[in-house]
Every structure is written in structure tokens, then in C-alpha cells.
Design an enzyme around this catalytic site. Structure first.
Site, PDB file in Angstrom:
ATOM      1  N   GLY A 126       0.847  -1.200   0.000  1.00 22.67           N
ATOM      2  CA  GLY A 126       0.000   0.000   0.000  1.00 22.67           C
ATOM      3  C   GLY A 126       0.875   1.239   0.000  1.00 22.67           C
ATOM      4  O   GLY A 126       1.765   1.373   0.851  1.00 22.67           O
ATOM      5  N   VAL A 171      -1.453   7.517   1.646  1.00 23.02           N
ATOM      6  CA  VAL A 171      -1.016   8.607   2.539  1.00 23.02           C
ATOM      7  C   VAL A 171       0.090   8.127   3.485  1.00 23.02           C
ATOM      8  O   VAL A 171       1.151   8.740   3.603  1.00 23.02           O
ATOM      9  CB  VAL A 171      -2.234   9.126   3.348  1.00 23.02           C
ATOM     10  CG1 VAL A 171      -1.781  10.111   4.419  1.00 23.02           C
ATOM     11  CG2 VAL A 171      -3.244   9.790   2.415  1.00 23.02           C
ATOM     12  N   VAL A 172      -0.149   7.026   4.165  1.00 25.44           N
ATOM     13  CA  VAL A 172       0.826   6.549   5.155  1.00 25.44           C
ATOM     14  C   VAL A 172       1.976   5.815   4.467  1.00 25.44           C
ATOM     15  O   VAL A 172       3.155   6.028   4.798  1.00 25.44           O
ATOM     16  CB  VAL A 172       0.144   5.629   6.211  1.00 25.44           C
ATOM     17  CG1 VAL A 172       1.158   5.185   7.260  1.00 25.44           C
ATOM     18  CG2 VAL A 172      -1.026   6.358   6.883  1.00 25.44           C
ATOM     19  N   VAL A 176      -3.768   2.698  16.510  1.00 25.21           N
ATOM     20  CA  VAL A 176      -4.543   3.478  17.484  1.00 25.21           C
ATOM     21  C   VAL A 176      -3.874   4.831  17.711  1.00 25.21           C
ATOM     22  O   VAL A 176      -2.714   4.908  18.107  1.00 25.21           O
ATOM     23  CB  VAL A 176      -4.671   2.749  18.836  1.00 25.21           C
ATOM     24  CG1 VAL A 176      -5.553   3.557  19.791  1.00 25.21           C
ATOM     25  CG2 VAL A 176      -5.223   1.340  18.652  1.00 25.21           C
ATOM     26  N   GLU A 235     -10.274   8.063   6.612  1.00 23.41           N
ATOM     27  CA  GLU A 235     -10.160   6.733   6.029  1.00 23.41           C
ATOM     28  C   GLU A 235     -10.546   6.797   4.551  1.00 23.41           C
ATOM     29  O   GLU A 235     -11.189   7.752   4.112  1.00 23.41           O
ATOM     30  CB  GLU A 235     -11.079   5.764   6.764  1.00 23.41           C
ATOM     31  CG  GLU A 235     -10.681   5.533   8.213  1.00 23.41           C
ATOM     32  CD  GLU A 235      -9.260   5.006   8.345  1.00 23.41           C
ATOM     33  OE1 GLU A 235      -8.963   3.924   7.823  1.00 23.41           O
ATOM     34  OE2 GLU A 235      -8.435   5.694   8.969  1.00 23.41           O
ATOM     35  N   ILE A 246       0.752   8.772  18.410  1.00 24.90           N
ATOM     36  CA  ILE A 246       0.840   8.696  19.875  1.00 24.90           C
ATOM     37  C   ILE A 246       1.219   7.280  20.313  1.00 24.90           C
ATOM     38  O   ILE A 246       0.542   6.327  19.942  1.00 24.90           O
ATOM     39  CB  ILE A 246      -0.503   9.059  20.545  1.00 24.90           C
ATOM     40  CG1 ILE A 246      -0.997  10.422  20.089  1.00 24.90           C
ATOM     41  CG2 ILE A 246      -0.392   9.002  22.057  1.00 24.90           C
ATOM     42  CD1 ILE A 246      -2.385  10.765  20.620  1.00 24.90           C
ATOM     43  N   LYS A 260     -10.660   1.255  17.293  1.00 29.37           N
ATOM     44  CA  LYS A 260      -9.555   1.607  18.193  1.00 29.37           C
ATOM     45  C   LYS A 260      -9.926   1.327  19.644  1.00 29.37           C
ATOM     46  O   LYS A 260      -9.103   0.859  20.444  1.00 29.37           O
ATOM     47  CB  LYS A 260      -9.189   3.076  18.002  1.00 29.37           C
ATOM     48  CG  LYS A 260      -8.555   3.351  16.648  1.00 29.37           C
ATOM     49  CD  LYS A 260      -8.561   4.837  16.315  1.00 29.37           C
ATOM     50  CE  LYS A 260      -7.853   5.119  15.015  1.00 29.37           C
ATOM     51  NZ  LYS A 260      -8.090   6.490  14.520  1.00 29.37           N
TER      52      LYS A 260
HETATM   53  N1  NAI Z   1      -4.250   8.267   7.179  1.00 29.67           N
HETATM   54  C1  NAI Z   1      -4.087   8.257   8.492  1.00 29.67           C
HETATM   55  O1  NAI Z   1      -4.023   9.300   9.147  1.00 29.67           O
HETATM   56  C2  NAI Z   1      -3.969   6.960   9.204  1.00 29.67           C
HETATM   57  C3  NAI Z   1      -4.204   5.756   8.589  1.00 29.67           C
HETATM   58  N2  NAI Z   1      -4.088   4.593   9.307  1.00 29.67           N
HETATM   59  C4  NAI Z   1      -4.296   3.322   8.636  1.00 29.67           C
HETATM   60  O2  NAI Z   1      -3.254   3.127   7.712  1.00 29.67           O
HETATM   61  C5  NAI Z   1      -3.717   2.349   6.635  1.00 29.67           C
HETATM   62  C6  NAI Z   1      -3.482   3.097   5.340  1.00 29.67           C
HETATM   63  O3  NAI Z   1      -4.184   4.309   5.398  1.00 29.67           O
HETATM   64  P1  NAI Z   1      -3.952   5.482   4.345  1.00 29.67           P
HETATM   65  O4  NAI Z   1      -2.559   5.482   3.898  1.00 29.67           O
HETATM   66  O5  NAI Z   1      -4.528   6.697   4.960  1.00 29.67           O
HETATM   67  O6  NAI Z   1      -4.918   4.996   3.185  1.00 29.67           O
HETATM   68  P2  NAI Z   1      -4.826   5.314   1.634  1.00 29.67           P
HETATM   69  O7  NAI Z   1      -6.166   4.998   1.078  1.00 29.67           O
HETATM   70  O8  NAI Z   1      -4.245   6.653   1.406  1.00 29.67           O
HETATM   71  O9  NAI Z   1      -3.759   4.232   1.149  1.00 29.67           O
HETATM   72  C7  NAI Z   1      -4.030   2.882   0.932  1.00 29.67           C
HETATM   73  C8  NAI Z   1      -3.382   2.494  -0.367  1.00 29.67           C
HETATM   74  O10 NAI Z   1      -3.480   1.088  -0.553  1.00 29.67           O
HETATM   75  C9  NAI Z   1      -3.719   0.861  -1.918  1.00 29.67           C
HETATM   76  N3  NAI Z   1      -4.281  -0.468  -2.112  1.00 29.67           N
HETATM   77  C10 NAI Z   1      -5.558  -0.855  -1.991  1.00 29.67           C
HETATM   78  N4  NAI Z   1      -5.681  -2.163  -2.258  1.00 29.67           N
HETATM   79  C11 NAI Z   1      -4.433  -2.606  -2.543  1.00 29.67           C
HETATM   80  C12 NAI Z   1      -3.905  -3.867  -2.908  1.00 29.67           C
HETATM   81  N5  NAI Z   1      -4.680  -4.925  -3.041  1.00 29.67           N
HETATM   82  N6  NAI Z   1      -2.590  -3.973  -3.123  1.00 29.67           N
HETATM   83  C13 NAI Z   1      -1.779  -2.895  -3.014  1.00 29.67           C
HETATM   84  N7  NAI Z   1      -2.229  -1.660  -2.672  1.00 29.67           N
HETATM   85  C14 NAI Z   1      -3.540  -1.535  -2.455  1.00 29.67           C
HETATM   86  C15 NAI Z   1      -4.638   1.985  -2.359  1.00 29.67           C
HETATM   87  O11 NAI Z   1      -4.606   2.157  -3.750  1.00 29.67           O
HETATM   88  C16 NAI Z   1      -4.056   3.162  -1.579  1.00 29.67           C
HETATM   89  O12 NAI Z   1      -3.076   3.831  -2.339  1.00 29.67           O
HETATM   90  C17 NAI Z   1      -5.193   2.052   6.937  1.00 29.67           C
HETATM   91  O13 NAI Z   1      -5.284   0.828   7.609  1.00 29.67           O
HETATM   92  C18 NAI Z   1      -5.568   3.189   7.867  1.00 29.67           C
HETATM   93  O14 NAI Z   1      -6.642   2.861   8.698  1.00 29.67           O
HETATM   94  C19 NAI Z   1      -3.738   4.584  10.626  1.00 29.67           C
HETATM   95  C20 NAI Z   1      -3.500   5.742  11.288  1.00 29.67           C
HETATM   96  C21 NAI Z   1      -3.631   7.027  10.643  1.00 29.67           C
HETATM   97  N1  LIG Z   2      -9.031   8.168   9.927  1.00 30.34           N
HETATM   98  C1  LIG Z   2      -8.289   8.070  11.121  1.00 30.34           C
HETATM   99  C2  LIG Z   2      -6.841   7.961  10.807  1.00 30.34           C
HETATM  100  C3  LIG Z   2      -6.063   7.503  11.945  1.00 30.34           C
HETATM  101  O1  LIG Z   2      -6.264   6.470  12.517  1.00 30.34           O
HETATM  102  C4  LIG Z   2      -8.534   9.288  11.979  1.00 30.34           C
HETATM  103  O2  LIG Z   2      -9.087  10.254  11.469  1.00 30.34           O
HETATM  104  O3  LIG Z   2      -8.187   9.252  13.156  1.00 30.34           O
HETATM  105 NA    NA Z   3      -0.329   5.047  18.116  1.00 37.47          NA
END
Ligand code: NAI
Ligand SMILES: N[C@@H](CC=O)C(=O)O
Ligand code: NA
Length: 440
Positions: free
Chosen positions: A18, A21-22, A138, A196, A142, A211
Site C-alpha cells: 500500500g 497517505v501513510v 490506534v 479513512e 501517539i 480503536k
Molecule cells: N491516514 C491516516 O491518518 C492513518 C491511517 N491509518 C491506517 O493506515 C492504513 C493506510 O491508510 P492510508 O494510507 O490513509 O490509506 P490510503 O487509502 O491513502 O492508502 C491505501 C493504499 O493502498 C492501496 N491499495 C488498496 N488495495 C491494494 C492492494 N490490493 N494492493 C496494493 N495496494 C492496495 C490503495 O490504492 C491506496 O493507495 C489504513 O489501515 C488506515 O486505517 C492509521 C493511522 C492514521
Molecule cells: N481516519 C483516522 C486515521 C487515523 O487512525 C482518523 O481520522 O483518526
Molecule cells: Na499510536
């Protein structure tokens, strides 16, 4: 140059699944901090590939296109450590299990998956003797998973309470301070990388509930799934609620609360909007920041505060886990396994105890307050404060003038409060129950 001690051990092959963003921020740090990370781990962290859905999509230049692959299975099979940043249940679950069975340690930020099927992942990791780390799942940056899972392992946690969703906190903050409506504020949170993939998970409280389930499982050594969490999101919170909160010295926050029941033999886990008194530390948690209070028997009260969402902050938690599991592979040792021996019951949400603020539109007639108070008394709900606004003229000439009655109760069970609202709603002198919000 890598630190001398890091060149003795062969590189550890790291796969990132993936690149959103992260994922992009994790790749950035793996590339730009490679030497420093190698020195901390005792071996270079070699990024062997980044699994993406679309290899041709435009990406940040920090991501080397030669590392992109659409074949996540093949990538997983050649990694020592797999970092899952796809999100959602599938294919993340299958890929993580594949990685674990093949002997890789795994790091994930995926709270949705952990809260739904954590025990399967724990069991697989335990059987394979590999690490399963998830600090980013979570409250973003933090450190809260590790403190609860490891630092407080010798204490008895009584309650975990806080703001664990950055998007909803951002949205409520923008509604309160700038008068934005929910949709506009959510769009901003999406653009900032907080939300999300489907922001419904945020605004309907599913993300916070996941969470809360993870924190409750760790804190109480008991399996708690997202389905055990009593959940209300923020879609029912109106601009009027936010404005009234300010008039009564509060702010509206989406809270996650996990606590032991009154007799200590069960747990209550819930997520709902609540009125937080302006002077409470949680009221000062702005934007996408999160804050979590943990109350433990010996430690007393602990507070954790920081950025709960966003690519760079979340990458900090992911990298922290990655360094830790990589160190285990270099030096030996293993992180904690699942701890669910306490096996506490998940109690009926009606047993939860809270104060509450009811806002009612009532007929401005003698005896109305007494009739409302009688319904509260019938449910054994005691009144802490009542405030009435000057009545306004009715829409229909000749009808009663309408007053707004704001009643704050003392602590009562959720069950009694629900029964009270139902009874009050049925009174002919009550035109409308405008809002019912728990008060912290
Ligand atoms: N954005 C945030 O602030 C935070 C996100 N998270 C968690 O981190 C994880 C990623 O979140 P984000 O980066 O925000 O989401 P995002 O939607 O920006 O990134 C996910 C990426 O995975 C890709 N993807 C989807 N299916 C796929 C597959 N089969 N194979 C390869 N790539 C694939 C998508 O195209 C996308 O680019 C999630 O579990 C989210 O809950 C956790 C804490 C904070
Ligand atoms: N979508 C979540 C991302 C971090 O877990 C949030 O807004 O807190
Ligand atoms: Na944390």
C-alpha cells in the site's frame, strides 16, 4: 555510511504493502533515514518492493518506480518484514497471514482488521514465532498501544478514555470555531490525509470503535471486537448542538470509553459524541490531535497526547514498530503475544453510567417543568441543573409560546436515561427532544 555494527548483519528485506497517505511517508523515511535506521536496528533495512494497486499512477518522486509491483503475494514471499498499509479487511488479512506463515514479522496500521479479526492474526504470529506490531492502528503517532500492552502489563487498568479519531475531532473543531458544516469539514480532513478511504468509517464512529476495541482488549486482557462496542458517530451532531455546547460551557467531542463495570467482572466499551466541559484537558484537543487518558490502579492517571492522523505522524509509529521487530530479528527476542486470559464479559451498554444533557422545546405553561421532572424522578434520574431560555412566540398564532429547557442530570445508567428520554418525548407539553448528549 552505515554504522559499523549494522554492516555485520545481512540486510533485512522490507516489503511495504500500500502506497497511499501513510505508505508514501513510510517509504520516504525508509529512503531518507536509511543509514540512521540501519544503525538503530543493527542491520540495513532494504526496501525490496512496494505493492500498489496501480503501478502507473502518479506518485511522490521519493517512491522509486522500479520498486512498485502489482503482485503483492510475490513481494510478501521475499520479505523478512512486511508492513501492511492497505487498510480494510481483504486482501490485507490474507496478505498478512501469508507473510506470517512464510516467517515474516508484520507491522500494520490496520485497526479495522485488528478489531475484527485480531485473534486470528495473533494466533498465526504466535504459531510462526514472529512479531505482530500495530502502534499506528490506534491514535496515529501517539505511543499508546505499547504503553498499554507492555508498560502497564504489571498494573490493573480501570478505564481508558479519550479522543481517538482525528477526522471527527477536526470536523467538530471546524464546526465549533469556523461554523463549517459537516460535509465541508470532512472534505478538508480528506484532503489533509486524515480520513479513512471511506470517511463514513470516521464520521459514523467505526474507526473510533475499532480503536476502542483494540485498546479494551489490551487494557483488560480480554477479547473485545468492534461488534462489542456501543457506537454512535457524529452525523447526528448539528451546528445547533455545537453552538449550544458553547453556550453551556462545553465543547462536543467524539469520545471512546473502555472501562470495567461497577463490579469489576465485565467491561463496557462505547464511542459517542459527548459534551466536554471547556476547562477539561480534552476540550483543548484541537484539529486532528488525539488524547487518551488511562486510569490504572497503581499508576493512577496517565495522559497521552499528539497527532492522531496524517501520513508523516503515522509513519513515525509504523517506523518505530519496524525498528523494534527488525531488532528482534537481528538480536533475537520477540514482542508480546495476545493476552486474553482475563476473559471478562462485555456488559450491556445500558449498564454504562453517565451524566447527560437533555435539550427540550417545551410549551411555556405553568407546571411543565414539574411534569418533566416527574418523568426523570420515575426513572430515578436526578437533576443537577436546569436552565430555561426566554420563550419565543409560536409559529401558529394562539398556540403556546415555546421555551428551551436544558436539563443536566446527575450520573445515571444509560438504561435509565434512555427510558427517561422516551417518557419525556411522550409528554404533550414537550414539543421536541432536540438533543440528548452525555456529559463528561
Ligand atoms: N491516514 C491516516 O491518518 C492513518 C491511517 N491509518 C491506517 O493506515 C492504513 C493506510 O491508510 P492510508 O494510507 O490513509 O490509506 P490510503 O487509502 O491513502 O492508502 C491505501 C493504499 O493502498 C492501496 N491499495 C488498496 N488495495 C491494494 C492492494 N490490493 N494492493 C496494493 N495496494 C492496495 C490503495 O490504492 C491506496 O493507495 C489504513 O489501515 C488506515 O486505517 C492509521 C493511522 C492514521
Ligand atoms: N481516519 C483516522 C486515521 C487515523 O487512525 C482518523 O481520522 O483518526
Ligand atoms: Na499510536
Amino acid at each position: 555510511m552505515p554504522h559499523p555494527s549494522s554492516s555485520a548483519h545481512p540486510p533485512l528485506r522490507v516489503a511495504v504493502l500500500g502506497c497511499g497517505v501513510v505508505g508514501t511517508e513510510v517509504v520516504r523515511r525508509l529512503v531518507t533515514e536509511a543509514d540512521e535506521l540501519a544503525a538503530r536496528v543493527g542491520a540495513p533495512l532494504e526496501l525490496v518492493g512496494v505493492a500498489v494497486r496501480d503501478v502507473d499512477a502518479e506518485r511522490d518522486p521519493v517512491v522509486d518506480r522500479a520498486l512498485l509491483t502489482g503482485d503483492a503475494d510475490a513481494l510478501v514471499d521475499k520479505a523478512d518484514v512486511v508492513v501492511e498499509l492497505i487498510g480494510g479487511t481483504e486482501p490485507a488479512r490474507t496478505l498478512l497471514l501469508r507473510a506470517i506463515e512464510h516467517g515474516a514479522s508484520v507491522v500494520t496500521a490496520n485497526k479495522a482488521l485488528l478489531a475484527q479479526d485480531g485473534p486470528t492474526l495473533y494466533a498465526a504470529a504466535d504459531a510462526a514465532g514472529v512479531d505482530l506490531y500495530f502502534e499506528a492502528a490506534v491514535a496515529g503517532a501517539i505511543p499508546i498501544v505499547r504503553p498499554v500492552r507492555e508498560s502497564l502489563a504489571g498494573d490493573t487498568v480501570r478505564r481508558v478514555l479519550g479522543i481517538v479519531n482525528g477526522t471527527t475531532n477536526y470536523v467538530l473543531d471546524r464546526m465549533a470555531t469556523d461554523g463549517l458544516d459537516l460535509d465541508a469539514a470532512v472534505a478538508e480532513a480528506q484532503a489533509l490525509g486524515y480520513a479513512e478511504a471511506d470517511p463514513t468509517a470516521d464520521v459514523e464512529g467505526y474507526d473510533a470503535a475499532a480503536k476502542a476495541a483494540i485498546l479494551a482488549s489490551l487494557a483488560f486482557h480480554t477479547r473485545v471486537s468492534i461488534d462489542d462496542v456501543d457506537r454512535t458517530g457524529i452525523t447526528g451532531v448539528t451546528a445547533d448542538d455545537v453552538a449550544w455546547a458553547a453556550r453551556t460551557g462545553h465543547v462536543v467531542k467524539l469520545l471512546a470509553i473502555a472501562e470495567r463495570g461497577a463490579d469489576g467482572d465485565g467491561v463496557l466499551v462505547r464511542v459517542h459524541p459527548a459534551l466536554v466541559p471547556s476547562e477539561h484537558p480534552l476540550a483543548g484537543v484541537r484539529g486532528a490531535f488525539n488524547a487518551v487518558f488511562v486510569e490504572a490502579e497503581a499508576a493512577g492517571e496517565l495522559m497521552f497526547y499528539g497527532r492522531g492522523a496524517g501520513g508523516a505522524p503515522t509513519s513515525s509509529a509504523v517506523l518505530g514498530d519496524l525498528v523494534q521487530v527488525a531488532r528482534h530479528r537481528v538480536l533475537g527476542g520477540k514482542g508480546p503475544v495476545e493476552s486474553s486470559h482475563a476473559d471478562l464479559r462485555v456488559l450491556d451498554p445500558g449498564d454504562a453510567r453517565t451524566r447527560c444533557q437533555l435539550r427540550l422545546e417545551v410549551a411555556d405553561r405553568p407546571g411543565v417543568l414539574a411534569r418533566v421532572a416527574t418523568e426523570l424522578a420515575a426513572q430515578d434520574v436526578s437533576i443537577e441543573a436546569v436552565r430555561q431560555t426566554p420563550p419565543t412566540d409560536p409559529a401558529t398564532p394562539g398556540a403556546d409560546r415555546v421555551a428551551t429547557l436544558v436539563i443536566t442530570t446527575h450520573t445515571a445508567t444509560e438504561r435509565a436515561l434512555r427510558a427517561t428520554v422516551e417518557a419525556v418525548t411522550g409528554l404533550d407539553v414537550v414539543h421536541r427532544v432536540v438533543s440528548v448528549l452525555p456529559v463528561l
